[in-house]
Structures are given as C-alpha cells and as structure tokens.
Design an enzyme around this catalytic site. Structure first.
Site, PDB file in Angstrom:
ATOM      1  N   HIS A  33     -22.580  56.960 -30.039  1.00 36.75           N
ATOM      2  CA  HIS A  33     -22.757  57.405 -28.653  1.00 36.75           C
ATOM      3  C   HIS A  33     -24.127  56.974 -28.104  1.00 36.75           C
ATOM      4  O   HIS A  33     -24.675  57.627 -27.217  1.00 36.75           O
ATOM      5  CB  HIS A  33     -22.557  58.920 -28.524  1.00 36.75           C
ATOM      6  CG  HIS A  33     -21.106  59.310 -28.637  1.00 36.75           C
ATOM      7  ND1 HIS A  33     -20.259  59.313 -27.553  1.00 36.75           N
ATOM      8  CD2 HIS A  33     -20.351  59.663 -29.705  1.00 36.75           C
ATOM      9  CE1 HIS A  33     -19.043  59.679 -27.950  1.00 36.75           C
ATOM     10  NE2 HIS A  33     -19.070  59.892 -29.251  1.00 36.75           N
ATOM     11  N   ALA A 120      -7.781  55.911 -35.203  1.00 36.94           N
ATOM     12  CA  ALA A 120      -8.595  56.211 -36.381  1.00 36.94           C
ATOM     13  C   ALA A 120     -10.072  55.943 -36.142  1.00 36.94           C
ATOM     14  O   ALA A 120     -10.889  56.060 -37.041  1.00 36.94           O
ATOM     15  CB  ALA A 120      -8.103  55.404 -37.579  1.00 36.94           C
ATOM     16  N   GLY A 121     -10.417  55.549 -34.907  1.00 33.03           N
ATOM     17  CA  GLY A 121     -11.829  55.273 -34.608  1.00 33.03           C
ATOM     18  C   GLY A 121     -12.267  53.912 -35.116  1.00 33.03           C
ATOM     19  O   GLY A 121     -13.452  53.666 -35.298  1.00 33.03           O
ATOM     20  N   ASP A 169     -17.901  48.286 -29.391  1.00 33.29           N
ATOM     21  CA  ASP A 169     -16.673  47.906 -30.096  1.00 33.29           C
ATOM     22  C   ASP A 169     -16.296  46.459 -29.800  1.00 33.29           C
ATOM     23  O   ASP A 169     -15.939  45.696 -30.696  1.00 33.29           O
ATOM     24  CB  ASP A 169     -15.511  48.823 -29.674  1.00 33.29           C
ATOM     25  CG  ASP A 169     -15.827  50.287 -29.896  1.00 33.29           C
ATOM     26  OD1 ASP A 169     -16.811  50.582 -30.601  1.00 33.29           O
ATOM     27  OD2 ASP A 169     -15.095  51.129 -29.358  1.00 33.29           O
TER      28      ASP A 169
END
Ligand code: GLA
Length: 382
Positions: A33, A120-121, A169
């Site tokens: 984050h 699932a991240g 990501d």
C-alpha cells in the site's frame, strides 16, 4: 503453463495460428500500500502466468474466450462498454486505453487462460492487462514502450475494473527479471534489479482461499484516507504532494487536526517505506533474519494501523511467527484475503507447510493451498 492447450483452443475456435504471449503474476517482499502513495515497493514476477493467444481477424469485431471460465464475449471496437461478466474488462479496458492513446487497432481474436490463482493477491488481473497490452502492441506493430504499456494496463484497472490501484503489479509483470526483485521508486519510477539471494531460505506462499468482499471498496477508501492526510500536511508544507514527502514529524504537527484513523493510516505508510529501505540494506548484507523481522513489522502495521488484514491472514502470520524455521511472514497485496508470503528454511519447508495446513483447517475448516514460486522474466512472446 500448458501453452499447447491455449493454442489448440484458439485453432479450434478461430481456425488460424495465433501469436502467444505470456505475462506473469507477482509477489511483493515488502512495501505494501505504498505504491499509490509514491513510495517504494519490492515486487518480483513469478512463474505463474496468464497466456494469451491472439490473431487479427480483419474486421471491427473482437472475440474473446476465457478458458478458465469457459465463456466467450464479442465486442465492436467502436463501442466499448464495461462488461458485467467481469473478466472481459481487463482486456476491454486495455483496448480502450490504446485507442484513447491514439493507436489504431483492428479486430482480433483472443483465447486466454493461466495458472495464477484468482483472488489470491498474485495479480492475475494485472498479468492479464499487461499481457493484453503487450499482445496488441505486437499484433498491430504499435511499438508501445514498456512504461507506457504499464500505464495503460494500470489505467484499464482504474476505468474498467473500478479499482484505483497503484503501479506496482503492472510494473512487476512487465519488468520482471529472473532471480531478481525490483526495487521501484513509485514517485520517480526509477528502479533497480535486486538479486534475490535468500541463502538457506526460500519463499513459500500460503493461500487463505478467502477473498472478503470489501477488498476493492476498502482499497479505494484507503487511498482517499491517505489523500486526506496529505491535504492537511500540505496546508503547513505546500511542497508536499504525497505521503512520500511527509516525515513522521510533519505528520505529528497535524495530529490534532486529523482523525485518529487517518493518522494511523498515514503513519503506517511512512513507516513502511522506512522498513523497505532498511530491509533492502539488510538483504544486501545477506541478513535474511533481520529482513524477516521487517516483514513481521510490515504485517503488524497492515493489520493494526492500515487495517487491511483479516483473521485468516493474521492466523497464518501468527503460525509463522511461532515457528523458528520461518524468519519472516506477512500478508501480501491489497489484503482482506489472498496469500501470506513466508521466508522458510528450505530444508524445513515441508514440515511447516503440513503444520500450517492442519492448523488452518482446524481453525477455519478450509483447505489451504500453498505455492513455491520461482522468480521469472516479465511479459513477453512465447
Ligand atoms: C494491489 C494493487 C497494488 C498495490 C497493492 C498493495 O495489489 O493493485 O497497486 O497497491 O494492492 O500494496
């Protein structure tokens, strides 16, 4: 990944030979984050990937088929709308971004599938967006630069999937490098490859198999909470543009002017950036144990200050903490479910996995999954 399965399905559905593109999921060692707060992250691309088979079809229509959902959709390039099916949006969003960027696309067919567990991240959605962006750039000879592909993929998530994600990501999926983590400064987008040498330890992911429904709404809320904190600090320090520019002292100056919740959100982010920078030094010195402590610190902050964990994740990190063969563990990704990342002594990993599976089953009645991942290169042709 079974590339042949995807290629065969493409031939069966559309009768031509496709181009194949693979695009990996990611892990993140520390720095959670922090990306949308212009901070630092330490992700790596992994050997779980999305594979897209694509070919032009000389029309204005695009036909998509998801192998995993066994579903098809078709849309016209001139009329792009988010789909209520969900999965097409990652590709539709990318098509939309490329067109808005002024690139000329034609109709195409696409079959895709992969082995990145969903929810699932591990960023299956970013992998799909990046794979689509890269595949279309190749297919239509657009020569879009990597960084631009990353930005289009991220924007696709904002616009068609509705999550105001940071850049981590997509960056990890496109820029991944075998056996290396990426230390990325999300403010300048400067990055360096960081050899992932873990000595006697290896990475094990424990998948809670849960994804609590608040994940995307809470994600967007966290972003706003951080922005509110920044706005207050900015009143005193106009040069500040994000939490990256804010020190703990500056935050304390406005403590009484912001709510306790906003205070702890902001404090977490500032501390997490610090943990990451110190953690990278520790990794460089080969001090895996001390790095592991930073991971535990990160989890505690995510759970208590940032409040994006959940009982299942906390339980698994608690187990790791009580096991002397695990030097570090934390929740990974957006939170509210998905995986924990654990640094486990390689020769003791089976025992740890067994213990965790049994304890998790007993506590939550759920069969946990586990993954041992290898760090790979980013998005590319197959
Ligand atoms: C999700 C987002 C990323 C990042 C992480 C949390 O994976 O897509 O941009 O914010 O959560 O670190």
């Amino acid at each position: 990944m079974n590339y042949k399965l995807i290629e065969d399905k493409f031939r069966e559905l559309y009768g031509s030979k496709p181009m194949l593109v693979r695009s990996p999921g990611r892990i993140n060692l520390i720095g959670e984050h922090t990306d949308y707060n212009n901070g630092f992250v330490l992700p790596a691309a992994i050997d779980k990937e999305m594979v897209l088979a694509v070919a032009k079809n000389e029309s204005e229509t695009c036909r998509l088929y998801s192998l995993d959902y066994d579903e098809a959709v078709a849309f016209n390039l001139q009329d792009l709308q988010p789909s209520d099916k969900g999965w097409p949006n990652y590709i539709l969003g990318v098509v939309d971004q490329l067109q808005k960027g002024g690139y000329q696309l034609g109709g195409f067919d696409c079959v895709f599938g992969g082995d990145i567990p969903i929810g699932a991240g591990l960023s299956s959605s970013a992998a799909l967006e990046c794979g689509a962006a890269y595949a279309l750039s190749q297919l239509f000879d657009l020569n879009v630069e990597k960084l631009q592909l990353i930005k289009y993929a991220q924007k696709a998530e904002h616009t068609f999937a509705g999550v105001q994600c940071g850049i981590m990501d997509q960056f990890a999926s496109v820029m991944g490098k075998e056996a290396h983590a990426i230390r990325l400064d999300c403010r300048s987008l400067d990055f360096s490859y960081f050899p992932l040498e873990l000595g006697a330890y290896q990475i094990v992911l424990l998948d809670t198999q849960v994804k609590h429904s608040l994940a995307s709404s809470e994600y967007n809320t966290r972003r706003q909470e951080c922005e509110q904190g920044v706005a207050k600090v900015k009143e005193k320090h106009p040069e500040v543009n994000s939490l990256r520019d804010v020190t703990l002292e500056m935050l304390d100056e406005v403590k009484s002017a912001i709510s306790p919740v906003i205070y702890k959100r902001c404090r977490y982010v500032i501390e997490e950036n610090d943990r990451l920078l110190k953690g990278c030094d520790l990794l460089e010195q080969g001090n895996i144990k001390a790095f592991g402590q930073k991971m535990y610190g990160s989890h505690q902050g995510l759970s208590e200050q940032y409040e994006v964990s959940c009982p299942e994740l906390d339980f698994l990190v608690g187990l790791a903490k009580n096991n002397s063969n695990v030097v570090g563990a934390r929740m990974m990704g957006g939170g509210f479910g998905g995986c924990t990342i654990n640094l486990v002594k390689s020769d003791q990993k089976e025992a740890f996995i067994e213990e965790a599976k049994q304890a998790y089953k007993q506590q939550f009645g759920i069969e946990m999954k586990t993954y041992e991942v290898k760090v790979t290169d980013g998005t590319g042709r197959r």
